[in-house]
Design an enzyme around this catalytic site. Structure first.
Site, mmCIF file in Angstrom:
data_model
loop_
_atom_site.group_PDB
_atom_site.id
_atom_site.type_symbol
_atom_site.label_atom_id
_atom_site.label_comp_id
_atom_site.label_asym_id
_atom_site.label_seq_id
_atom_site.Cartn_x
_atom_site.Cartn_y
_atom_site.Cartn_z
ATOM 1 N N SER A 14 29.671 38.636 45.426
ATOM 2 C CA SER A 14 30.542 38.521 44.249
ATOM 3 C C SER A 14 29.773 37.889 43.099
ATOM 4 O O SER A 14 29.345 36.738 43.192
ATOM 5 C CB SER A 14 31.765 37.657 44.560
ATOM 6 O OG SER A 14 32.440 37.365 43.349
ATOM 7 N N HIS A 39 30.505 43.089 44.362
ATOM 8 C CA HIS A 39 31.926 42.742 44.299
ATOM 9 C C HIS A 39 32.238 42.161 42.918
ATOM 10 O O HIS A 39 31.592 41.212 42.469
ATOM 11 C CB HIS A 39 32.253 41.729 45.400
ATOM 12 C CG HIS A 39 33.718 41.455 45.562
ATOM 13 N ND1 HIS A 39 34.563 42.314 46.247
ATOM 14 C CD2 HIS A 39 34.486 40.426 45.138
ATOM 15 C CE1 HIS A 39 35.793 41.809 46.234
ATOM 16 N NE2 HIS A 39 35.776 40.667 45.563
ATOM 17 N N ASP A 41 35.062 40.537 40.603
ATOM 18 C CA ASP A 41 36.364 39.851 40.614
ATOM 19 C C ASP A 41 36.940 39.773 39.205
ATOM 20 O O ASP A 41 36.464 39.017 38.366
ATOM 21 C CB ASP A 41 36.182 38.428 41.162
ATOM 22 C CG ASP A 41 35.983 38.418 42.668
ATOM 23 O OD1 ASP A 41 36.835 38.991 43.378
ATOM 24 O OD2 ASP A 41 34.984 37.845 43.140
ATOM 25 N N MET A 43 40.090 38.762 36.923
ATOM 26 C CA MET A 43 41.273 37.875 36.953
ATOM 27 C C MET A 43 41.912 37.808 35.574
ATOM 28 O O MET A 43 41.205 37.704 34.572
ATOM 29 C CB MET A 43 40.840 36.465 37.358
ATOM 30 C CG MET A 43 40.094 36.409 38.667
ATOM 31 S SD MET A 43 39.570 34.720 39.000
ATOM 32 C CE MET A 43 38.693 34.980 40.555
ATOM 33 N N HIS A 72 37.651 44.272 42.448
ATOM 34 C CA HIS A 72 38.817 43.583 43.006
ATOM 35 C C HIS A 72 39.675 43.098 41.847
ATOM 36 O O HIS A 72 39.312 42.141 41.157
ATOM 37 C CB HIS A 72 38.304 42.408 43.872
ATOM 38 C CG HIS A 72 39.370 41.540 44.449
ATOM 39 N ND1 HIS A 72 39.107 40.290 44.977
ATOM 40 C CD2 HIS A 72 40.704 41.734 44.607
ATOM 41 C CE1 HIS A 72 40.214 39.750 45.425
ATOM 42 N NE2 HIS A 72 41.213 40.594 45.208
ATOM 43 N N MET A 74 42.538 41.198 40.382
ATOM 44 C CA MET A 74 43.558 40.147 40.554
ATOM 45 C C MET A 74 44.345 40.065 39.260
ATOM 46 O O MET A 74 44.271 39.085 38.512
ATOM 47 C CB MET A 74 42.870 38.818 40.911
ATOM 48 C CG MET A 74 42.331 38.827 42.345
ATOM 49 S SD MET A 74 41.095 37.553 42.631
ATOM 50 C CE MET A 74 39.648 38.426 42.057
ATOM 51 N N MET A 143 42.430 38.623 51.949
ATOM 52 C CA MET A 143 41.984 37.395 51.276
ATOM 53 C C MET A 143 41.972 36.253 52.288
ATOM 54 O O MET A 143 42.979 35.961 52.931
ATOM 55 C CB MET A 143 42.913 37.034 50.116
ATOM 56 C CG MET A 143 42.824 37.955 48.909
ATOM 57 S SD MET A 143 41.143 38.186 48.276
ATOM 58 C CE MET A 143 40.670 36.498 47.868
ATOM 59 N N ASP A 181 37.484 38.538 52.130
ATOM 60 C CA ASP A 181 37.022 37.921 50.877
ATOM 61 C C ASP A 181 37.443 36.459 50.781
ATOM 62 O O ASP A 181 38.629 36.150 50.713
ATOM 63 C CB ASP A 181 37.625 38.728 49.713
ATOM 64 C CG ASP A 181 37.154 38.271 48.343
ATOM 65 O OD1 ASP A 181 36.278 37.400 48.256
ATOM 66 O OD2 ASP A 181 37.685 38.820 47.347
#
Ligand code: DX5
Ligand code: ZN
Length: 222
Positions: A14, A39, A41, A43, A72, A74, A143, A181
């Site tokens: 990540s 990866h 992330d 958010m 990913h 979020m 998660m 993860d």
């Protein structure tokens, strides 16, 4: 639609834990390493209590990254942005079960954009919610920390959840991958893979190491 090529675990570092002032250097390191995926992330400050990065970063890195982007999301109502993440270079788009008003529709939308689709569940969400969607996804992301921050401690109950999803996949004869993860490093990657993980994410364990490449190599060497 199985896209795992060998029996070794897929390692997806990540970049959330990267130093963004030197992002190019970290990307080149990952390109040269045994990492399989990147990866990413994303958010939104609503689904999780943190804001990471979005399209400008993805557009800046997509031409230097030599591996699939494992995105990913979020974010709430991710269906609004699926097309833009595809255009930004995503190979896999994973959305949260908890963040979708109509999960099946969102998964279908991801597929219609020509991208692999994943569904993620938070630590407090039971695996049973996945039963219906499982035949439609390429990947389940379990998660093993509360999403929002890198560097947290692995929640041990996640091992049980990995086993449950693994069982559901084999009972139904499905081909989707299990990715895990949060809080994974050299000290626990083996039990995560033994429980049934096909892919593992690693942030802090890779980027806080003196030799990130050797951590990645050791994570793959089981
Ligand atoms: C948490 C993110 C994870 C996290 C992993 O919200 O989804 O991908 O950055 O980082 P570590 O490995 O440090 O827990
Ligand atoms: Zn993640």
């Amino acid at each position: 639609s199985r896209f795992k090529l060998d029996t070794m675990a897929i390692v997806s570092p990540s970049i959330l834990s990267s130093n963004f002032a030197y992002l190019q250097k970290d990307i080149e390191m990952l390109n040269e390493s045994e990492a399989d995926w990147f990866h990413i992330d994303v958010m939104d400050g609503v689904f999780v209590p943190n804001i990471s990065f979005g399209f400008p970063i993805l557009h800046s890195i997509r031409n230097i990254v030599k591996k699939p982007l494992d995105v990913h999301l979020m974010i709430v109502n991710p269906e609004r942005y699926v097309e833009r993440f595809r255009d930004a270079g995503a190979s896999i788009i994973t959305v949260h079960y908890e963040a979708c008003a109509d999960l099946k529709r969102t998964i279908d939308l991801i597929h219609s954009c020509g991208v692999k689709a994943g569904v993620s569940i938070n630590p407090e969400t039971p695996t049973a919610v996945l039963r219906e969607i499982l035949p439609c996804v390429d990947l389940v992301l379990i998660m093993s920390v509360h999403p929002g921050f890198g560097g947290q401690k692995f929640i041990e109950d996640s091992l049980q959840k990995i086993c449950e999803v693994k069982r559901m996949i084999s009972e139904e004869n499905l081909s989707c991958l299990i990715e895990v993860d949060g809080g994974i490093g050299l000290g626990n990657v083996e039990k995560v893979v033994r429980a049934g993980a096909d892919a593992v994410v690693a942030g802090a364990a890779v980027f806080s190491a003196e030799s990130p490449e050797s951590v990645i190599r050791d994570m793959k060497k089981l």
